[in-house]
Design a protein around this motif. Structure first.
Motif, PDB file in Angstrom:
ATOM      1  N   ALA A  61       0.836  -1.211   0.000  1.00  0.00           N
ATOM      2  CA  ALA A  61       0.000   0.000   0.000  1.00  0.00           C
ATOM      3  C   ALA A  61       0.865   1.253   0.000  1.00  0.00           C
ATOM      4  O   ALA A  61       0.541   2.248  -0.655  1.00  0.00           O
ATOM      5  CB  ALA A  61      -0.920  -0.009   1.225  1.00  0.00           C
ATOM      6  N   GLY A  62       1.976   1.196   0.751  1.00  0.00           N
ATOM      7  CA  GLY A  62       2.874   2.342   0.801  1.00  0.00           C
ATOM      8  C   GLY A  62       3.488   2.647  -0.547  1.00  0.00           C
ATOM      9  O   GLY A  62       3.623   3.815  -0.944  1.00  0.00           O
ATOM     10  N   ARG A  63       3.859   1.578  -1.286  1.00  0.00           N
ATOM     11  CA  ARG A  63       4.444   1.764  -2.617  1.00  0.00           C
ATOM     12  C   ARG A  63       3.420   2.401  -3.565  1.00  0.00           C
ATOM     13  O   ARG A  63       3.740   3.323  -4.325  1.00  0.00           O
ATOM     14  CB  ARG A  63       4.922   0.416  -3.155  1.00  0.00           C
ATOM     15  CG  ARG A  63       5.680   0.513  -4.484  1.00  0.00           C
ATOM     16  CD  ARG A  63       6.202  -0.837  -4.933  1.00  0.00           C
ATOM     17  NE  ARG A  63       7.142  -1.373  -3.955  1.00  0.00           N
ATOM     18  CZ  ARG A  63       6.871  -2.364  -3.109  1.00  0.00           C
ATOM     19  NH1 ARG A  63       5.670  -2.950  -3.120  1.00  0.00           N
ATOM     20  NH2 ARG A  63       7.779  -2.796  -2.254  1.00  0.00           N
ATOM     21  N   LEU A  64       2.191   1.896  -3.509  1.00  0.00           N
ATOM     22  CA  LEU A  64       1.145   2.440  -4.369  1.00  0.00           C
ATOM     23  C   LEU A  64       0.853   3.893  -4.019  1.00  0.00           C
ATOM     24  O   LEU A  64       0.710   4.760  -4.901  1.00  0.00           O
ATOM     25  CB  LEU A  64      -0.126   1.592  -4.212  1.00  0.00           C
ATOM     26  CG  LEU A  64      -1.319   2.001  -5.074  1.00  0.00           C
ATOM     27  CD1 LEU A  64      -1.005   1.794  -6.551  1.00  0.00           C
ATOM     28  CD2 LEU A  64      -2.556   1.182  -4.673  1.00  0.00           C
ATOM     29  N   TYR A  65       0.788   4.209  -2.737  1.00  0.00           N
ATOM     30  CA  TYR A  65       0.489   5.569  -2.298  1.00  0.00           C
ATOM     31  C   TYR A  65       1.615   6.525  -2.701  1.00  0.00           C
ATOM     32  O   TYR A  65       1.351   7.640  -3.174  1.00  0.00           O
ATOM     33  CB  TYR A  65       0.292   5.584  -0.774  1.00  0.00           C
ATOM     34  CG  TYR A  65      -0.332   6.849  -0.258  1.00  0.00           C
ATOM     35  CD1 TYR A  65      -1.689   7.103  -0.434  1.00  0.00           C
ATOM     36  CD2 TYR A  65       0.424   7.795   0.429  1.00  0.00           C
ATOM     37  CE1 TYR A  65      -2.271   8.262   0.042  1.00  0.00           C
ATOM     38  CE2 TYR A  65      -0.146   8.962   0.906  1.00  0.00           C
ATOM     39  CZ  TYR A  65      -1.496   9.187   0.711  1.00  0.00           C
ATOM     40  OH  TYR A  65      -2.070  10.332   1.181  1.00  0.00           O
ATOM     41  N   TYR A  66       2.845   6.089  -2.556  1.00  0.00           N
ATOM     42  CA  TYR A  66       3.992   6.920  -2.931  1.00  0.00           C
ATOM     43  C   TYR A  66       3.972   7.224  -4.431  1.00  0.00           C
ATOM     44  O   TYR A  66       4.222   8.357  -4.851  1.00  0.00           O
ATOM     45  CB  TYR A  66       5.290   6.240  -2.541  1.00  0.00           C
ATOM     46  CG  TYR A  66       6.519   7.029  -2.928  1.00  0.00           C
ATOM     47  CD1 TYR A  66       6.954   8.108  -2.174  1.00  0.00           C
ATOM     48  CD2 TYR A  66       7.237   6.700  -4.077  1.00  0.00           C
ATOM     49  CE1 TYR A  66       8.068   8.844  -2.538  1.00  0.00           C
ATOM     50  CE2 TYR A  66       8.354   7.421  -4.454  1.00  0.00           C
ATOM     51  CZ  TYR A  66       8.763   8.499  -3.689  1.00  0.00           C
ATOM     52  OH  TYR A  66       9.870   9.225  -4.060  1.00  0.00           O
ATOM     53  N   GLN A  67       3.681   6.187  -5.234  1.00  0.00           N
ATOM     54  CA  GLN A  67       3.672   6.370  -6.679  1.00  0.00           C
ATOM     55  C   GLN A  67       2.646   7.419  -7.105  1.00  0.00           C
ATOM     56  O   GLN A  67       2.866   8.169  -8.061  1.00  0.00           O
ATOM     57  CB  GLN A  67       3.377   5.038  -7.377  1.00  0.00           C
ATOM     58  CG  GLN A  67       4.511   4.040  -7.318  1.00  0.00           C
ATOM     59  CD  GLN A  67       4.117   2.678  -7.857  1.00  0.00           C
ATOM     60  OE1 GLN A  67       2.940   2.420  -8.147  1.00  0.00           O
ATOM     61  NE2 GLN A  67       5.101   1.800  -8.002  1.00  0.00           N
ATOM     62  N   HIS A  68       1.544   7.506  -6.413  1.00  0.00           N
ATOM     63  CA  HIS A  68       0.497   8.454  -6.781  1.00  0.00           C
ATOM     64  C   HIS A  68       0.714   9.852  -6.193  1.00  0.00           C
ATOM     65  O   HIS A  68       0.176  10.838  -6.720  1.00  0.00           O
ATOM     66  CB  HIS A  68      -0.877   7.926  -6.317  1.00  0.00           C
ATOM     67  CG  HIS A  68      -1.447   6.884  -7.206  1.00  0.00           C
ATOM     68  ND1 HIS A  68      -1.065   5.546  -7.158  1.00  0.00           N
ATOM     69  CD2 HIS A  68      -2.376   6.972  -8.194  1.00  0.00           C
ATOM     70  CE1 HIS A  68      -1.737   4.859  -8.047  1.00  0.00           C
ATOM     71  NE2 HIS A  68      -2.547   5.701  -8.705  1.00  0.00           N
ATOM     72  N   CYS A  69       1.488   9.944  -5.124  1.00  0.00           N
ATOM     73  CA  CYS A  69       1.584  11.220  -4.403  1.00  0.00           C
ATOM     74  C   CYS A  69       2.867  12.004  -4.626  1.00  0.00           C
ATOM     75  O   CYS A  69       2.854  13.241  -4.531  1.00  0.00           O
ATOM     76  CB  CYS A  69       1.427  10.979  -2.894  1.00  0.00           C
ATOM     77  SG  CYS A  69      -0.251  10.558  -2.416  1.00  0.00           S
TER      78      CYS A  69
END
Length: 299
Positions: A61-69
């Motif tokens: 989830a952290g990787r996905l959130y970082y990629q979007h933010c």
């Protein structure tokens, strides 16, 4: 509501790989950064980081959130940089007014050089011998010569402006040269926009009313009358310098030449905060004096 300080803390931790490095970048404590990231995880109801004593790593989830933010904050920084650049480079419309002959000969070429350095700048130049009310008429800067009147405007001295009393050799052959100010009353004085000439007597400014057979409000016309022997004229150095060098004009009363005159830029107090005004004035101070004939001529 999204708390952007939490998102920024998370992004910096991931980028720098450590809470203490992120804290140093954000200028807060490590515990504060850790608390912000924990609050973000609670807000999202999912862990974003695996924490160990040696390292941190991203959860799925952290990787996905970082990629979007992370690109959002890159955009914020680019926006801040763009605003700061706008605040430091001349842009927009710069309105200038100046006396006609001086503006055409000396101001306009410098304005054009400045525009080449700053192609994003737009300029409106208005040349007139009328004294313009720059606030009411919407100008940023007025260039004025001589001794300034009292005013609420801010004045910046751009360079020296020296005035010479001159006559032609033919005039002096017929009328002689004056050696004292009291002798001016016996001479044919050509009257420009002022009915008096300014001098310095033992450090004190003195104004002497003059009269003669010619009156006009044009500097080039006044110069032509002096060159053709019609009388004496008091003119600034940038009009007469080449004619003094060639011998077509002779300067008299040099010991009384006054030095409280200059070329000035005047502008409303608040305009100096504008980069276009501030940098253009700096450019004029650096460039105008060396280009202005007559400033280097000795007494």
């Amino acid at each position: 509501m999204q708390r952007w300080d939490r998102v920024e803390a998370f992004i910096e931790v991931v980028r720098l790989g450590a809470f203490n490095a992120a804290a140093e970048r954000l200028r807060v404590s490590s515990s504060h950064v850790s608390r912000l990231v924990s609050q973000l995880e609670s807000q999202l109801d999912t862990p974003l980081l695996y924490r160990t004593t040696r390292r941190i790593s991203l959860t799925e989830a952290g990787r996905l959130y970082y990629q979007h933010c992370h690109h959002l904050f890159d955009g914020f920084r680019e926006a801040e940089a763009a605003v700061k650049e706008l605040q430091t480079r001349p842009s927009g419309l710069l309105g200038l007014t100046c006396a006609t002959t001086f503006g055409e000969r000396y101001l306009a070429p410098l304005v054009h050089d400045f525009m080449r350095l700053h192609p994003q700048l737009e300029v409106k130049m208005h040349f007139t011998n009328r004294q313009v009310d720059i606030i009411d008429e919407g100008f940023d800067i007025a260039i004025r010569m001589g001794t300034l009147q009292d005013s609420t405007l801010i004045a910046r001295r751009l360079c020296e402006r020296r005035e010479f009393v001159v006559g032609s050799p033919d005039y002096f052959r017929h009328h002689g040269q004056p050696h004292a100010l009291s002798e001016l009353s016996r001479h044919r004085c050509l009257v420009g926009t002022r009915e008096y000439w300014r001098f310095d007597v033992d450090g004190v400014r003195r104004e002497i009313r003059v009269d003669g057979p010619w009156r006009g409000n044009s500097g080039p016309a006044l110069l032509d009358a002096a060159l053709k022997g019609l009388g004496l004229a008091q003119l600034p150095g940038y009009y007469v310098d080449e004619h003094l060098a060639s011998g077509d004009l002779i300067s008299v009363l040099d010991p009384y030449q006054h030095d409280d005159t200059a070329v000035w830029a005047v502008y409303p107090r608040h305009r100096h905060r504008s980069p276009k005004v501030r940098q253009f004035l700096d450019y004029l101070v650096d460039s105008l004096g060396p280009r202005l004939p007559g400033n280097a001529r000795g007494r």
